[in-house]
Design a protein around this motif. Structure first.
Motif, short mmCIF file in Angstrom:
data_model
loop_
_atom_site.label_atom_id
_atom_site.label_comp_id
_atom_site.label_asym_id
_atom_site.label_seq_id
_atom_site.Cartn_x
_atom_site.Cartn_y
_atom_site.Cartn_z
N PHE A 65 0.87 -1.25 0.06
CA PHE A 65 0.14 0.14 -0.14
C PHE A 65 0.78 1.24 -0.02
N GLN A 66 1.88 1.20 0.93
CA GLN A 66 2.94 2.53 0.83
C GLN A 66 3.31 2.70 -0.39
N GLU A 67 3.95 1.71 -1.05
CA GLU A 67 4.65 1.69 -2.39
C GLU A 67 3.40 2.19 -3.48
N GLN A 68 2.21 1.77 -3.49
CA GLN A 68 1.12 2.27 -4.26
C GLN A 68 0.98 3.96 -4.16
N LEU A 69 1.08 4.27 -2.74
CA LEU A 69 0.53 5.75 -2.33
C LEU A 69 1.71 6.54 -3.01
N LYS A 70 3.01 6.05 -2.88
CA LYS A 70 4.23 6.70 -3.21
C LYS A 70 3.83 6.85 -4.60
N GLY A 71 3.80 5.97 -5.49
CA GLY A 71 3.67 5.85 -6.95
C GLY A 71 2.46 6.81 -7.35
N ALA A 72 1.28 6.69 -6.68
CA ALA A 72 0.21 7.76 -6.99
C ALA A 72 0.61 9.14 -6.66
N GLY B 56 2.54 10.15 -9.43
CA GLY B 56 1.93 10.54 -10.62
C GLY B 56 1.62 9.06 -11.63
N ASP B 57 2.15 8.09 -11.10
CA ASP B 57 2.04 6.79 -11.68
C ASP B 57 0.58 6.31 -12.10
N GLU B 58 0.23 6.39 -13.38
CA GLU B 58 -1.15 6.16 -13.51
C GLU B 58 -1.45 4.80 -13.07
N VAL B 59 -0.79 3.61 -13.14
CA VAL B 59 -1.21 2.47 -12.69
C VAL B 59 -1.49 2.62 -11.18
N ALA B 60 -0.66 3.09 -10.36
CA ALA B 60 -0.86 3.20 -8.97
C ALA B 60 -1.93 3.92 -8.62
N LEU C 256 -5.27 2.47 -6.60
CA LEU C 256 -6.02 3.15 -5.23
C LEU C 256 -7.36 3.67 -5.57
N PHE C 257 -7.68 4.10 -6.88
CA PHE C 257 -9.00 4.45 -6.95
C PHE C 257 -10.04 3.33 -7.05
N GLU C 258 -9.48 2.13 -7.67
CA GLU C 258 -10.39 1.05 -7.70
C GLU C 258 -10.44 0.28 -6.23
N ARG C 259 -9.26 0.54 -5.45
CA ARG C 259 -9.48 -0.21 -4.19
C ARG C 259 -10.30 0.68 -3.19
N PHE C 260 -10.19 1.94 -3.21
CA PHE C 260 -10.98 2.71 -2.38
C PHE C 260 -12.22 3.28 -3.15
N VAL D 261 -18.62 11.46 -5.03
CA VAL D 261 -17.54 10.33 -4.87
C VAL D 261 -16.28 10.71 -5.76
N GLN D 262 -16.76 11.43 -7.05
CA GLN D 262 -15.54 11.66 -7.98
C GLN D 262 -15.09 12.94 -7.27
N GLU D 263 -15.73 13.97 -6.77
CA GLU D 263 -15.25 15.27 -6.21
C GLU D 263 -14.15 14.89 -4.99
N VAL D 264 -14.53 13.78 -4.43
CA VAL D 264 -13.67 13.36 -3.28
C VAL D 264 -12.42 12.97 -3.62
N PHE D 265 -12.39 11.97 -4.67
CA PHE D 265 -11.08 11.45 -5.39
C PHE D 265 -10.52 12.39 -6.15
N ARG D 266 -10.84 13.47 -6.68
CA ARG D 266 -10.12 14.43 -7.28
C ARG D 266 -9.67 15.34 -6.33
N SER D 267 -10.10 15.75 -5.21
CA SER D 267 -9.45 16.40 -4.09
C SER D 267 -8.31 15.63 -3.40
N ALA D 268 -8.63 14.53 -3.10
CA ALA D 268 -7.64 13.58 -2.43
C ALA D 268 -6.42 13.17 -3.39
N LEU D 269 -6.68 13.04 -4.67
CA LEU D 269 -5.32 12.64 -5.46
C LEU D 269 -4.82 13.84 -5.96
N ARG D 270 -5.33 14.94 -5.94
CA ARG D 270 -4.59 16.26 -6.24
C ARG D 270 -3.76 16.71 -5.18
N ASP D 271 -4.06 16.26 -3.81
CA ASP D 271 -3.30 16.76 -2.87
C ASP D 271 -2.74 15.43 -1.96
N LEU D 272 -2.65 14.31 -2.92
CA LEU D 272 -1.80 13.15 -2.39
C LEU D 272 -0.79 13.36 -1.31
#
Length: 197
Positions: free
Chosen positions: A4-11, A14-18, A22-26, A59-70
């Motif tokens: 999970f920590q590796e996915q978080l770092k990758g995301a 800007g790693d698209e796969v990570a 994350l998006f699919e998991r959460f 849900v989309q707005e939450v993810f936009r916000s979370a991923l923008r400031d990851l």
């Protein structure tokens, strides 16, 4: 946990796969949170607002916000990340409800003066309400200048929704003391920014 920590770092990098992982998991987790929060805030308390809300949009707005400031999230577990997302969910829904109430209030201002007097009789002076709305607007504009983590921290403490223990866990601070210090620092910066507006 390591994965999970590796996915978080990758995301965060800007790693698209990570990011997709994350998006699919959460996504189902956030969807459930949003659905429950909407049930609490709207179905029970404000059913007239239901038509204005879409679970998917929130849900989309939450993810936009979370991923923008990851990068602002410094927790290291899935539970901490879920807590972080839960705080964003709550704030997005509260903000949306406030927005819809404000727009409804603005429409009411267009009603002729006699009807308006009848509606506000016994309530506060409308000019006081306008000043309060302006102050809230200044506060929100200043709050938007912070990263998501600090916004969540400030709002949670100002609205008294979370203890420092809970915030340390949800926002990834090393201890409640660290969360408290971060809050006081952010509060001082917010005060300074409000004075300059």
């Amino acid at each position: 946990m390591q994965r999970f920590q590796e996915q978080l770092k990758g995301a965060a990098a800007g790693d698209e796969v990570a990011l997709n992982t994350l998006f699919e998991r959460f996504y189902p987790v956030v969807q459930t949170m949003v659905h429950r929060r909407l049930a609490i805030e709207l179905r029970a308390k404000r059913p007239w607002l239901l038509a204005r809300f879409s679970t998917g949009d929130v849900v989309q707005e939450v993810f936009r916000s979370a991923l923008r400031d990851l990068r602002a999230f410094s927790g290291n577990s899935e539970d901490a990340f879920a807590g972080y997302l839960a705080m964003i969910v709550r704030n997005r829904i509260v903000d949306s409800i406030r927005f819809h109430h404000a727009s409804q209030r603005d429409r009411r201002k267009a009603v002729d003066e006699n009807e308006a007097e009848l509606r506000v009789s016994g309530e506060e002076d409308p000019s006081d309400s306008m000043e309060f709305d302006e102050e809230v607007g200044r506060y929100r504009a200043a709050l938007e200048t912070f990263e998501e983590r600090e916004r969540l921290l400030l709002r949670a403490r100002f609205e008294k929704t979370h203890s420092f223990d809970a915030l340390a866990e949800a926002l990834g601070y090393s201890s409640p003391y660290a969360a408290r210090r971060a809050f006081f620092k952010a509060q001082a910066i917010l005060t300074q920014r409000l004075e300059h507006r």
